[in-house]
Design a protein around this motif. Structure first.
Motif, mmCIF file in Angstrom:
data_model
loop_
_atom_site.group_PDB
_atom_site.id
_atom_site.type_symbol
_atom_site.label_atom_id
_atom_site.label_comp_id
_atom_site.label_asym_id
_atom_site.label_seq_id
_atom_site.Cartn_x
_atom_site.Cartn_y
_atom_site.Cartn_z
ATOM 1 N N MET A 165 0.827 -1.187 0.000
ATOM 2 C CA MET A 165 0.000 0.000 0.000
ATOM 3 C C MET A 165 0.870 1.248 0.000
ATOM 4 O O MET A 165 2.054 1.195 0.335
ATOM 5 C CB MET A 165 -0.907 -0.012 1.234
ATOM 6 N N PHE A 187 -6.830 -1.515 -10.647
ATOM 7 C CA PHE A 187 -7.100 -1.266 -9.235
ATOM 8 C C PHE A 187 -5.974 -0.526 -8.511
ATOM 9 O O PHE A 187 -6.211 0.492 -7.856
ATOM 10 C CB PHE A 187 -7.386 -2.608 -8.538
ATOM 11 N N HIS A 188 -4.751 -1.032 -8.584
ATOM 12 C CA HIS A 188 -3.663 -0.424 -7.820
ATOM 13 C C HIS A 188 -3.466 1.045 -8.193
ATOM 14 O O HIS A 188 -3.294 1.911 -7.333
ATOM 15 C CB HIS A 188 -2.353 -1.197 -8.044
ATOM 16 N N HIS A 191 -5.717 3.023 -9.557
ATOM 17 C CA HIS A 191 -6.891 3.808 -9.192
ATOM 18 C C HIS A 191 -6.829 4.220 -7.722
ATOM 19 O O HIS A 191 -7.051 5.385 -7.376
ATOM 20 C CB HIS A 191 -8.152 2.990 -9.470
ATOM 21 N N VAL A 192 -6.528 3.272 -6.839
ATOM 22 C CA VAL A 192 -6.452 3.576 -5.409
ATOM 23 C C VAL A 192 -5.360 4.615 -5.142
ATOM 24 O O VAL A 192 -5.551 5.564 -4.373
ATOM 25 C CB VAL A 192 -6.195 2.285 -4.609
ATOM 26 N N THR A 193 -4.228 4.461 -5.798
ATOM 27 C CA THR A 193 -3.118 5.400 -5.601
ATOM 28 C C THR A 193 -3.467 6.779 -6.142
ATOM 29 O O THR A 193 -3.195 7.808 -5.508
ATOM 30 C CB THR A 193 -1.854 4.859 -6.295
ATOM 31 N N LYS A 196 -12.742 -8.622 -6.417
ATOM 32 C CA LYS A 196 -13.045 -8.079 -5.088
ATOM 33 C C LYS A 196 -13.793 -9.069 -4.192
ATOM 34 O O LYS A 196 -13.879 -8.851 -2.983
ATOM 35 C CB LYS A 196 -13.896 -6.809 -5.224
ATOM 36 N N LEU A 220 -11.378 -0.350 -0.284
ATOM 37 C CA LEU A 220 -10.477 0.602 -0.949
ATOM 38 C C LEU A 220 -11.042 1.026 -2.296
ATOM 39 O O LEU A 220 -10.985 2.207 -2.664
ATOM 40 C CB LEU A 220 -9.093 -0.026 -1.125
ATOM 41 N N ASP A 221 -11.583 0.069 -3.048
ATOM 42 C CA ASP A 221 -12.161 0.390 -4.345
ATOM 43 C C ASP A 221 -13.346 1.341 -4.194
ATOM 44 O O ASP A 221 -13.505 2.284 -4.976
ATOM 45 C CB ASP A 221 -12.592 -0.899 -5.049
ATOM 46 N N ALA A 271 -12.011 4.851 -3.329
ATOM 47 C CA ALA A 271 -11.389 5.463 -4.505
ATOM 48 C C ALA A 271 -12.447 5.896 -5.518
ATOM 49 O O ALA A 271 -12.338 6.966 -6.132
ATOM 50 C CB ALA A 271 -10.417 4.479 -5.147
ATOM 51 N N THR A 272 -13.490 5.091 -5.680
ATOM 52 C CA THR A 272 -14.555 5.431 -6.634
ATOM 53 C C THR A 272 -15.297 6.687 -6.207
ATOM 54 O O THR A 272 -15.630 7.541 -7.037
ATOM 55 C CB THR A 272 -15.520 4.247 -6.784
#
Length: 404
Positions: free
Chosen positions: A90, A118-119, A121-123, A147, A156-157, A160-161
């Motif tokens: 993370m 995913f990675h 997007h979260v970042t 997921k 987390l997704d 982030a969304t």
């Protein structure tokens, strides 16, 4: 784009203005030979050709698309995030890399930060606000199966969304899946199909492959959800029916050793070709393309086969049905009997195979242009920027130079 493909989005151009687009950053984990990586490269090149200052930010490692991007004058920036054997670290475990990302965004001052997978997007969601990025976009490229049973990933997704201005799905199935997520509305989502470069439609000389049998080609990384084990089983069932063929597998991955053992046990002619960059020539050599995926977003392998005019037999998962319905053979996933039936139907009827190839090529020429894909992204970016400026966000003051 046909109207039914973009109906899921609320168009800003119906009641408002778009804004100038000067600079875009695309964020992705790596630049290997996957379908998403190919689309990122096409999008970056297309934006650059339209005069948009575009850079690609890579979290982990580069890959074959790096040279193509640099040839197109698209900078590729390595951020230095580190993986670990059990999965991704993370941002708190990659503090220096995360701070490099925020600092770079502050210096280059992009209008849009577009994250893929995913990675990234979260970042990006964590970095966009402290970096002062006006618009954050995320690409939805697959169904949300990854997921399931992973509450931290799901949480987390979701966060982030909520922090993202807009989502771009590459297939209606992907969009429908996203709409089931909490906090995702039709107004926050647009469908833009993957694109193909003009070279995908050009005739190619066939690649050498020493066999007198019909060739069934599968282009997919050797990972479990691509379903190769069912394709090998289908090939064995064809052999027991007296339908002999050579199965050519283009791609590599962690399942290779297990699949080689399975092919030996089944006694089939399976050629493990490894990672290949001459897919057009392999397509010219094959008689049918088969894809046994258990899940997909919008398959680049299917799109490229269609552009080459090859008949395709594929599992009806994700966006594959949108591509092949009426111009390919669709079968249920995880069903080697149905897969064998579909391949036999094509190999046993040359007129049917030729008809499928012609229909697939004509449809892909009309609907899968990379120009359409890039233009749709530009439209979305400009509308989002215009919407933000109507809400009081002021245009940034630019200095000369790219800030690279």
């Amino acid at each position: 784009m046909p109207g039914d493909e973009v109906a899921v989005s609320a168009r800003a151009d119906a009641g408002g203005a778009s804004a100038p687009l000067d600079r875009v950053c695309l964020l992705i984990g790596q630049l290997g030979l996957g379908g998403t990586e190919k689309q990122v490269a096409l999008l970056a090149e297309g934006l650059r050709a339209r005069g948009v200052d575009t850079s690609v930010l890579v979290m982990f490692e580069g890959g074959p698309h790096e040279d193509t991007l640099r040839t197109a004058d698209v900078p590729v920036v390595h951020l230095g995030f580190q993986r670990r054997s059990a999965g991704w670290r993370m941002p708190s475990d990659n503090a220096a890399a995360f701070l490099r990302l925020v600092g770079r965004l502050r210096r280059t001052r992009p209008d849009v930060l577009h994250a893929f997978l995913f990675h990234s997007h979260v970042t990006a969601a964590a970095a966009a606000r402290p970096a002062g990025v006006p618009v954050l976009v995320a690409g939805r490229r697959s169904l949300g199966d990854f997921k399931r049973g992973r509450p931290l990933v799901s949480a987390l997704d979701a966060v982030a969304t909520r922090m993202t201005d807009h989502l771009i799905a590459n297939a209606r199935a992907v969009a429908d899946d996203a709409l089931r997520d909490r906090g995702v509305t039709a107004e926050k989502l647009t469908i833009v199909r993957n694109g193909l470069p003009g070279s995908a439609f050009e005739p190619m000389p066939p690649a050498p492959l020493a066999t007198r049998l019909p060739v069934v080609l599968c282009v997919a990384n050797l990972i479990s959800y691509k379903g190769h084990r069912y394709l090998l089983e289908a090939t064995a069932r064809l052999r027991t029916r007296g339908v002999h063929c050579t199965l050519a597998l283009a791609g590599d991955g962690p399942e290779r050793a297990a699949l080689q053992r399975q092919a030996t046990r089944l006694g089939i002619d399976a050629r493990f070709l490894g990672t290949r960059t001459d897919i057009g020539r392999l397509l010219a050599r094959c008689d049918v393309v088969a894809l046994a995926s258990l899940q997909e977003g919008m398959s680049n392998a299917v799109m490229e086969a269609m552009a080459a005019g090859r008949p395709v037999v594929a599992t009806e998962v994700g966006g594959t049905g949108e591509l092949l319905r009426g111009r390919g053979v669709l079968v249920p996933p995880a069903d080697p009997q149905a897969l064998a039936d579909g391949i036999e139907r094509v190999l046993g009827n040359p007129a049917f195979a030729a008809e499928l190839g012609l229909k697939a090529r004509a449809w892909s020429e009309a609907h899968l242009s990379d120009d359409v894909m890039v233009d749709e992204h530009v439209r979305i970016y400009r509308e989002l920027l215009g919407r933000g400026r109507r809400d009081g966000v002021q245009p940034r003051q630019r200095t000369t130079g790219s800030g690279e």
